[in-house]
Design a protein around this motif. Structure first.
Motif: not given
Ligand SMILES: [Zn+2]
Length: 369
Positions: A277-285, A290-293
């Protein structure tokens, strides 16, 4: 042009009480089974499983030693050969499942998976995470096919602690992030082909189901009851996430997780899906999503109680050297190359640190403006 490839388990069955219908569901798998399960699962479910087969079947219970290691796989393969079992059943969580898939692959026998938790997509995939005896990672083995049958008794999943279901939701959430990158970039999937339209639709569907039914499913699981919401999320975590991962391809959604496993100084080892889960959030960064995602994913995780910051995955002790260890691992992993940009160690570190800060914001009930 690279061919499109899609794979899935041969048959998927899910419903409350289905463990009582094993004979009917597994009729095509022969009459002699080696059941790999932990001593606890053998005690809890062994009698029910044997009873549901009834007379005329040879059922041998093989107690799992606790690690999906090469040594354990060799030991159980030998036992299956000695007992002349024609089919392997893996009944339990990820490590039992991965071991069963590896044993069946060695023997060339059919493989049946009966997951007892929905903490990851291990039940439906055609690969296995192999660990050393000391619990450190020893790579991933890929097989020629997915399990022949995946049989899920929803009541058994509902009876398990809710933390497992949540971890499975985190593992499932990763799929939309990596699938979109690979699909849009025409990257190869785990089967060595291009994603099919069906494969990508599965990744999108799993994310929609998580947002729509994830929170309600959590409450059902907390009460250990089966509801339609829970059924949808069990299918999402086990079937859709498993297919969604293999037939689209990965990026760094699991990369930071693999990096965290490299840290020798972890005080506590959490569940696969929690790190993912955190790995995915770091991937978004990392992607500059996009901010909405970002807001949608962080809000979802914070609402259901999935990790959003390093403290949530007990990694807030990491110093610069630890960040570098994780980042170097991320940069070297082959799926990282599926990003349409080059990932540097500095960028990977920046992504972790920023994802952590954003996570803290959501922990305080605030959000990205
Ligand atoms: Zn995973």
């Amino acid at each position: 042009m690279t061919a499109r490839k899609f794979g899935s388990p041969g048959l998927y069955i899910q419903g409350p009480g289905e463990l009582n219908h094993v004979k009917e569901h597994l009729a095509s798998m022969g009459d002699s089974f080696l059941v790999i399960a932990s001593p606890r699962r053998v005690k809890d479910l062994g009698a029910q499983l044997a009873e549901s087969f009834g007379e005329g079947y040879k059922i041998v219970f093989a107690q799992f030693g606790g690690e999906s290691s090469r040594k354990e796989i060799a030991r159980l393969t030998q036992q299956a050969e000695k007992e002349a079992c024609g089919c392997i059943i893996g009944m339990g969580g990820g490590k039992v499942i991965d071991t069963a898939k590896a044993v069946a692959n060695q023997l060339g026998t059919p493989c049946v998976i009966i997951p007892t938790i929905a903490a990851s997509d291990a039940a439906t995939t055609r690969c296995a995470c192999i660990y050393n005896e000391d619990g450190s990672e020893d790579g991933e083995d890929s097989f020629d096919k997915n399990p022949d049958i995946v049989l899920v008794d929803s009541q058994i999943i509902a009876n398990a602690p809710v933390r497992f279901l949540l971890a499975g939701m985190g593992d499932a959430m990763a799929k939309i992030v990596c699938a979109t990158t690979c699909y849009e970039g025409y990257r190869n999937n785990e089967l060595g082909g291009q994603a099919t339209e069906l494969g990508y639709a599965i990744a999108k569907l799993s994310y929609e189901l998580l947002l729509e039914h994830g929170q309600a499913a959590k409450y059902a699981c907390e009460q250990h009851v089966v509801t339609k919401d829970l059924e949808k999320i069990i299918e999402t975590n086990i079937l859709l996430a498993g297919i969604g991962c293999e037939v689209n391809g990965g990026t760094t959604d699991h990369g930071f997780y693999t990096g965290f496993c490299e840290l020798k100084n972890r005080k506590e080892v959490l569940l696969h899906g929690e790190y993912v889960t955190f790995s995915t959030l770091a991937t978004l960064v990392l992607q500059g999503a996009p901010k909405a995602q970002m807001d949608e994913m962080y809000s979802f995780c914070a609402a259901v109680g999935l990790p959003v910051c390093l403290a949530d995955v007990k990694l807030d002790y990491m110093d610069e050297a630890d960040f570098e260890t994780v980042a170097k691992c991320v940069v070297d992993l082959p799926p990282t190359k599926n990003h349409p940009f080059h990932v540097t160690v500095e960028e990977a570190i920046a992504a972790m640190k920023t994802a952590d800060q954003i996570g803290k914001l959501y922990k305080e009930g605030k959000k990205l403006f």
